[in-house]
Each structure stands twice: as C-alpha cells, then as structure tokens.
Design an enzyme around this catalytic site. Sequence first.
Site, short mmCIF file in Angstrom:
data_model
loop_
_atom_site.label_atom_id
_atom_site.label_comp_id
_atom_site.label_asym_id
_atom_site.label_seq_id
_atom_site.Cartn_x
_atom_site.Cartn_y
_atom_site.Cartn_z
N PRO A 78 0.83 -1.20 0.00
CA PRO A 78 0.00 0.00 0.00
C PRO A 78 0.88 1.26 0.00
O PRO A 78 1.89 1.31 0.70
CB PRO A 78 -0.79 -0.11 1.31
CG PRO A 78 -0.72 -1.54 1.71
CD PRO A 78 0.56 -2.07 1.16
N VAL A 79 0.50 2.24 -0.82
CA VAL A 79 1.31 3.46 -0.95
C VAL A 79 0.92 4.46 0.13
O VAL A 79 -0.26 4.65 0.43
CB VAL A 79 1.10 4.08 -2.35
CG1 VAL A 79 1.85 5.40 -2.49
CG2 VAL A 79 1.56 3.11 -3.43
N GLY A 82 3.13 3.95 5.38
CA GLY A 82 4.21 3.58 6.31
C GLY A 82 4.66 2.14 6.12
O GLY A 82 5.25 1.55 7.03
N SER A 86 8.05 3.14 -1.13
CA SER A 86 9.07 3.79 -1.97
C SER A 86 10.41 3.06 -1.87
O SER A 86 11.12 2.92 -2.87
CB SER A 86 9.23 5.26 -1.60
OG SER A 86 9.63 5.41 -0.26
N ALA A 88 10.78 -0.20 -1.25
CA ALA A 88 10.63 -1.45 -2.01
C ALA A 88 10.80 -1.18 -3.50
O ALA A 88 11.47 -1.93 -4.22
CB ALA A 88 9.26 -2.07 -1.73
N ASP A 130 13.95 1.69 5.99
CA ASP A 130 13.06 1.04 5.01
C ASP A 130 13.86 0.34 3.92
O ASP A 130 13.54 -0.77 3.50
CB ASP A 130 12.18 2.07 4.30
CG ASP A 130 11.16 2.69 5.23
OD1 ASP A 130 11.35 2.64 6.44
OD2 ASP A 130 10.16 3.23 4.70
#
Length: 287
Positions: A78-79, A82, A86, A88, A130
């Site tokens: 899901p964009v 959190g 981005s 990934a 991330d």
Amino acid sequence: MTIGEGEGWGKLILGGEHAVVYGHPAVALAVDLGTRVVVDTAGPQGVHSPFRDDRLDEALQRLLPSPDWALTITSDVPVGRGMGSSAALSVAIVRAVCRAEGRPDPGPDATFNKAMEAERVFHGNPSGLDVAVAVRGGAIVYRRTEEGPRFQGLPCPTWPLVVYDSGYAGNTRDLVAGVAARRPEVDPILSRLGERAQAMIPVLDDPAALGPLFTACHEDLRQIGVSTPELDALVALALRSGAYGAKLAGAGGGGVVIAVGPDPEAMVAEAARQGVNAFVTWPRSAP
Ligand code: PMV
C-alpha cells in the site's frame, strides 16, 4: 532486447520509528507484500506504473541509465501507509537495472547505497531503515551511526501481524520535520522509543511479550505528536478485539496501525464489523 527484473519487500516498523533518525535503534520486519520492476532496454519506451508523480520521475532519472528504457512496476505494498512502498520500489529498480545490464548482484551494501539515492528523492532525510529491510528481507535491528548505517539480521518471527488501515496517507517528510522542530523537549521520549525497540529483540518470538511494548511505543509516538485521533481509535479497537498490543507503524499522521494477538482472524473480522479495513500479514524471511 534485454529484460531485467527486480524485487523489493514492504516493511513494518515494530519499534523505534522517528527515534532511529537520531541514532537510536529500530526494529523492523519485511512482510509478504512486495514490489516488482521489469526494465526492458529496448522499449517500447515508457513507464507503466499504478502511481506516477514528479518524485517518481526524479527517482527514475537517478536510477535508470537511459531514459529510453521501458519500465513496468507492479506492487501490492500500500502506498503512503508507512509500509515502505518507496523503498521497495527503489530496491526493485536497482536490482532490475543491474540484471538488465548483465552485472552480478552487487551485494546488499551497494544495493542499499544506490537505492538510497532514490529514497532521498521520496523522503528528504531518510534513516535508511526502510531500504535496509527492502534489501535484506526478514527482521533487522537498524542503527544510523556517524560511520554510516549498521544493520543486523534477527531471527525472523513466525507469527502474523494484523494491519489496520487508517485510509489516508501520512507525509513522512513533514512528520520527521515536525519532530525535529519539537526537539530538544522530545529527546527523552525519542531515547525511550529506542530503548523499547531494543527491549523487543529478546522477545521477538513471543507476541504476548511484544504486545505491551507496542502499546507503550504508541503512547510515546502520541506524545511526540505523530499520532492522530483515528490512529488512536484503531489502537483502541485492536485492544478491545483481544490484541496483546498495538501501535502506529511508520511515520504516523495516517498510514497503518499494527497489532499482535492470539486470534488475528477474529481481530480482522471485528474490524470489518466496525467498517475498518484490516488484514493479516506475515513476515517475509531473508532469502
Ligand atoms: O513512513 P515510513 O514508514 O517510511 O517510516 C519512516 C520512519 C521514520 O523513522 C519516521 C523516518 C525514517 O527515515 O526512519
């Protein structure tokens, strides 16, 4: 025609978000949602993506060796929630380009450094957490040091998380800037968030012990001003549904709440009865 394919994993932060920006430890987990990129060096030129904005275009300028390459993005991360969409994507592009050029895998450090060039376009001053998870998979403890990022793999948990979607996006860049503006008053809370993340490491295989740490982190995140009434309500819903504990995950201001509990499917069913979109996700172990 040379085609290269690459993938990167979405993530959830179990503890230490925001604190990690200031050198405290954070614990995060790759999940079974990911982004896949296919590049084709011989076109037909164009970007095929479920989302497109100026930042994506700038990130592509930094990562693609030629504007003539065709690029197709598919993702179930899901964009703006959190969940590391981005990061990934950035990692998937770096891997796809490398494979299209016929180069051997440059290894996690080089993939991390290259993907960070794009992540900085998306997030301004990212800690790199991330991207580290998207590169490595599994669970990690991450620390930003003056000598650079330090991350270490942890045994990958085998229990599922329940993810509650607030339905709207938080703006990581603004939320990080907001915390920066509230320093030094919030520094003791940031230290405590780092300590709670550290305390998660020995109980990572025990959701019942992890839960109360989640809930304590949420309270700290609320105090540094990154929660919202909707996120607080989702934490309360999770706890009412039998969760061992729940917290916002990521930058906050929207996005998702995560919870662990003895009966994840019952928690999802209760959320549905309350009109809340929730789903179960599993850790994705490092390959
Ligand atoms: O919004 P997300 O999940 O990408 O999380 C950002 C985590 C922060 O600690 C708030 C910022 C960072 O760069 O680590």
